[in-house]
Enzyme design. Structure first.
Site, PDB file in Angstrom:
ATOM      1  N   GLU A  50      10.793  -3.327  -2.352  1.00  0.00           N
ATOM      2  CA  GLU A  50      10.057  -2.611  -3.399  1.00  0.00           C
ATOM      3  C   GLU A  50      10.868  -1.390  -3.800  1.00  0.00           C
ATOM      4  O   GLU A  50      12.045  -1.278  -3.450  1.00  0.00           O
ATOM      5  CB  GLU A  50       8.673  -2.195  -2.869  1.00  0.00           C
ATOM      6  CG  GLU A  50       8.732  -1.352  -1.597  1.00  0.00           C
ATOM      7  CD  GLU A  50       7.413  -1.286  -0.836  1.00  0.00           C
ATOM      8  OE1 GLU A  50       6.476  -2.026  -1.188  1.00  0.00           O
ATOM      9  OE2 GLU A  50       7.337  -0.498   0.124  1.00  0.00           O
TER      10      GLU A  50
ATOM     11  N   THR B 106      -5.245   3.298  -5.481  1.00  0.00           N
ATOM     12  CA  THR B 106      -5.091   4.289  -6.542  1.00  0.00           C
ATOM     13  C   THR B 106      -5.113   3.575  -7.881  1.00  0.00           C
ATOM     14  O   THR B 106      -4.415   2.581  -8.069  1.00  0.00           O
ATOM     15  CB  THR B 106      -3.768   5.056  -6.379  1.00  0.00           C
ATOM     16  OG1 THR B 106      -3.656   5.539  -5.042  1.00  0.00           O
ATOM     17  CG2 THR B 106      -3.720   6.237  -7.322  1.00  0.00           C
TER      18      THR B 106
ATOM     19  N   LYS C 248      -2.255  -1.450   1.745  1.00  0.00           N
ATOM     20  CA  LYS C 248      -2.040  -0.067   1.327  1.00  0.00           C
ATOM     21  C   LYS C 248      -2.739   0.821   2.361  1.00  0.00           C
ATOM     22  O   LYS C 248      -3.741   1.481   2.093  1.00  0.00           O
ATOM     23  CB  LYS C 248      -2.616   0.164  -0.066  1.00  0.00           C
ATOM     24  CG  LYS C 248      -2.110   1.434  -0.722  1.00  0.00           C
ATOM     25  CD  LYS C 248      -1.537   1.162  -2.080  1.00  0.00           C
ATOM     26  CE  LYS C 248      -0.939   2.418  -2.672  1.00  0.00           C
ATOM     27  NZ  LYS C 248      -0.473   2.245  -4.034  1.00  0.00           N
TER      28      LYS C 248
END
Length: 262
Positions: free
Chosen positions: A175, A30, A142
């Site tokens: 994260e 993205t 991802k």
């Protein structure tokens, strides 16, 4: 959604035989569109290539994809563009035998305007009660299996904070719900290793390239109790300072060194 194409055709419907739908068999990236250009485009293409190789998905024509992305992005001033590559359609059960060529999906969505406010004012960061699994085979990628993040986001939707720090089942900081994390203690920046869990973000990579003295390691929550400053980052929001962590006020001034990386 402002735009969607599948394998170069402007449509927005997928086959029920799509492996990305059935098994999460694929990956994505993205990016931010700014003034008709995709920020860090070459890094996003590299991420897709490396992800396909690691997942053993047939590589689509990346030069053609690069050109298509630039054409699509040129129509937008500020937006979010997403590329999904799946292993294609078909196959019996988990097997990829008999599948079609890879499916490439490009979509454009409106840019989240609150990200600019976050960059200016900072965010309030809490800690998630949920923990990520340990998966060294997929760590850093991802990939399309994002159920952990869906559940973490559901928790966040019912909390007052802007984002949540997430640990894994070993108790190591990884994260946030959607971004990588850095913190500062006595002029030293730290960030977690992405070895067993989590996503290795592209802005994280860029920061590590430009701030070579960042210490990477396996840290637990008590290791950041003395943090004086903190920020989160991803390819769409950029670099966002944390103004409070678990209610503790942090310094925004101490992050001046990262301003040039935005």
């Amino acid at each position: 959604m402002l735009y969607c194409s599948i394998n170069g055709k402007q449509i927005n419907q997928l086959s029920v035989k799509e492996r990305g739908f059935s098994y999460g068999d694929g990956l994505f990236t993205t990016a931010k569109i700014n003034d008709g250009n995709i920020e860090m485009l070459s890094m996003h293409i590299k991420r897709l290539k490396e992800g396909c190789l690691k997942l053993k998905i047939e590589l689509p024509n990346l030069n053609k994809l690069n050109e298509e992305l630039q054409v699509v992005a040129s129509s937008y001033n500020k937006a979010v563009i997403k590329v999904v590559i799946t292993a294609g359609q078909g196959g019996r059960g988990y097997s990829r035998l008999g599948t079609s060529s890879p499916t490439v999906i490009i979509s454009v969505s409106e840019f989240p305007e609150h990200y600019e406010l976050w960059q200016q004012n900072g965010i309030n960061l809490g800690v998630s009660s949920l923990q990520l699994g340990i998966n060294p085979m997929l760590s850093g990628l991802k990939h399309l299996n994002r159920l952990e993040q869906v559940l973490i986001r559901q928790e966040l939707d019912n909390k007052p904070e802007d984002d949540l720090l997430v640990t894994n089942f070993q108790g190591h900081i990884i994260e946030t719900s959607c971004a990588n994390l850095f913190w500062l203690i006595d002029e030293q920046f730290y960030t977690p290793e992405i070895r067993l869990s989590g996503v290795a973000g592209l802005v994280r990579d860029k920061i590590l390239l430009n701030l070579p003295n960042v210490k990477l390691g396996e840290f637990i929550l008590s290791d950041i109790e003395k943090a004086q400053a903190m920020f989160i980052c991803n390819s769409v929001m950029g670099i966002v300072p944390v103004k409070t962590f678990n209610g503790k006020l942090l310094s925004l001034e101490k992050l001046s060194v990262i301003q040039s990386l935005k």
